[in-house]
Design an enzyme around this catalytic site. Structure first.
Site, PDB file in Angstrom:
ATOM      1  N   SER A  14     -14.866   0.964   8.972  1.00 52.82           N
ATOM      2  CA  SER A  14     -14.192   1.943   9.850  1.00 52.82           C
ATOM      3  C   SER A  14     -14.811   1.910  11.247  1.00 52.82           C
ATOM      4  O   SER A  14     -14.099   1.892  12.255  1.00 52.82           O
ATOM      5  CB  SER A  14     -14.345   3.361   9.301  1.00 52.82           C
ATOM      6  OG  SER A  14     -13.955   3.414   7.966  1.00 52.82           O
ATOM      7  N   GLY A  54     -19.450  -0.967   1.959  1.00 49.43           N
ATOM      8  CA  GLY A  54     -20.245  -0.036   2.769  1.00 49.43           C
ATOM      9  C   GLY A  54     -20.852  -0.728   3.981  1.00 49.43           C
ATOM     10  O   GLY A  54     -21.885  -0.298   4.508  1.00 49.43           O
ATOM     11  N   ASP A  82     -24.013   3.022  12.530  1.00 47.56           N
ATOM     12  CA  ASP A  82     -23.071   1.936  12.226  1.00 47.56           C
ATOM     13  C   ASP A  82     -22.276   1.534  13.466  1.00 47.56           C
ATOM     14  O   ASP A  82     -22.005   0.344  13.681  1.00 47.56           O
ATOM     15  CB  ASP A  82     -22.154   2.328  11.057  1.00 47.56           C
ATOM     16  CG  ASP A  82     -21.670   3.777  11.130  1.00 47.56           C
ATOM     17  OD1 ASP A  82     -22.019   4.493  12.102  1.00 47.56           O
ATOM     18  OD2 ASP A  82     -20.944   4.192  10.218  1.00 47.56           O
TER      19      ASP A  82
HETATM   20  O1  PMV Z   1     -22.941   5.046   3.682  1.00 48.99           O
HETATM   21  P1  PMV Z   1     -23.232   4.316   4.952  1.00 48.99           P
HETATM   22  O2  PMV Z   1     -23.537   2.887   4.769  1.00 48.99           O
HETATM   23  O3  PMV Z   1     -22.199   4.585   5.988  1.00 48.99           O
HETATM   24  O4  PMV Z   1     -24.602   4.932   5.500  1.00 48.99           O
HETATM   25  C1  PMV Z   1     -24.810   6.298   5.653  1.00 48.99           C
HETATM   26  C2  PMV Z   1     -26.169   6.547   6.219  1.00 48.99           C
HETATM   27  C3  PMV Z   1     -26.482   8.013   6.436  1.00 48.99           C
HETATM   28  O5  PMV Z   1     -27.756   8.079   7.083  1.00 48.99           O
HETATM   29  C4  PMV Z   1     -26.566   8.762   5.124  1.00 48.99           C
HETATM   30  C5  PMV Z   1     -25.429   8.685   7.314  1.00 48.99           C
HETATM   31  C6  PMV Z   1     -25.475   8.304   8.776  1.00 48.99           C
HETATM   32  O6  PMV Z   1     -24.431   8.397   9.426  1.00 48.99           O
HETATM   33  O7  PMV Z   1     -26.544   7.923   9.290  1.00 48.99           O
END
Ligand code: PMV
Length: 322
Positions: free
Chosen positions: A112, A108, A155
């Site tokens: 991607s 995680g 991300d």
């Molecule tokens: O699951 P991850 O590590 O990609 O994190 C998702 C975080 C969320 O806030 C739930 C979704 C987002 O895009 O911010």
């Protein structure tokens, strides 16, 4: 220039997940395990991808068919990133692309998004387009939305800008928090989380209890603001406490698991300033804030319930490797 290798970091969420999907801020840090992507121009008019980490080998299709027909699961982000770049900045000829990650796509850490960012940065240099970091963010975020339909883009921002960022939904504000270090310990649950499923589960709860969930998002927003000040002061004790508060809200949203909670308790009982899950929940990783003197005990305790991943926070964003 016909060939370039670019790398981008993974990420961990320090504060604010889920709330950041709904017009609120979060704090994210870039982590020192990187995705590497080599992009090569070819004359055959074909798109070829090798991504052995996600079982993609010699995946080929004509450049004019990008985004059409069947797309191998592990090829989606790279293929759509190339398509989006080509639609916007037009070029001719083929491309041979290879991806190689230092981290497992199961953690995680955002493999991607990191590969999407690398592809766009690589293409921008190969084709002589001087794209700013913001332009790379915009095109990479568009690619993620084309495929996932959901996501705040935090991300993507970590992969582009690196460091530790105060980030608002969709990149409305992206403010680097200039710090030298971040004393993290990361524990992996061994379970892969599905981000979109978890976002949808939280949304269902929000539909049932709109005011309750909105109130939780407002509280998360408040602790992100407080956390931003703690980060800038290097006040790790306060940041750790805020992370533990945040974990409480994530439990309320229904996204924590026993395995994550066990690792979080292991960290806290052995002297961590604080700890929480990182990301959507349901699995993936926890992040603990730990002083150097407590680190060996915390590492040992987490390793009894999960697996510590040796990784640094606050590292450099996308860069050319050669
Ligand atoms: O699951 P991850 O590590 O990609 O994190 C998702 C975080 C969320 O806030 C739930 C979704 C987002 O895009 O911010």
């Amino acid at each position: 220039m016909n060939r370039i290798t670019v790398s981008a970091p993974g990420k961990l969420m320090l504060l604010g997940e889920h709330a950041v999907v709904y017009n609120r801020p979060c704090i994210v840090t870039a982590v020192g395990q990187r995705m590497f992507v080599t992009v090569e121009r070819t004359k055959d008019g074909l798109f070829e991808l090798n991504a052995p980490d996600v079982d993609v080998k010699k995946y080929k299709k004509p450049m004019q068919e990008l985004g059409q027909g069947e797309i191998a699961k592990g090829a989606r982000f790279v293929e759509i990133a190339v398509k989006n770049f080509k639609d916007k900045y037009y070029f001719t000829g083929g491309l041979k692309i290879k991806t190689k990650s230092q981290f497992s796509s199961q953690f995680g850490f955002g493999s991607s998004s990191a590969s999407t960012v690398c592809v766009i940065k690589g293409l921008s240099i190969l084709f002589g387009k001087k794209l700013s970091d913001q332009q790379i963010f915009n095109l990479a975020y568009k690619t993620i939305l084309n495929i996932q339909g959901k996501g705040s883009g935090f991300d993507v921002a970590a992969a582009v800008f690196g460091g530790t960022l105060y980030f608002w939904t969709g990149g409305k504000f992206i403010k680097p928090l200039n710090i030298k270090e971040l004393p993290l310990v990361v524990g992996y649950s061994g379970v892969k989380a599905d981000t979109v499923t978890l976002i949808n589960e939280v949304k269902e709860r929000a539909n049932k209890y709109p005011q309750v969930i909105d109130g939780i998002y407002d509280q998360i927003h408040a602790l992100v603001e407080e956390g931003r000040r703690s980060v800038l002061k290097g006040d790790w004790e306060s940041l750790g406490e805020l992370m533990s508060f945040n974990q409480g809200y994530l439990v309320s949203l229904g996204v924590s698991t026993k395995k994550l909670a066990d690792m979080i308790y292991a960290a806290k009982e052995n002297g961590a300033y604080g700890a929480k899950l990182s990301g959507a929940g349901g699995g993936d990783c926890i992040v603990a804030l730990v002083s150097p003197s407590k680190k060996p005990a915390v590492v040992k305790a987490i390793n009894k319930v999960g697996k510590v991943i040796n990784v640094k926070g606050n590292v450099e964003g996308v860069r050319v490797e050669g």
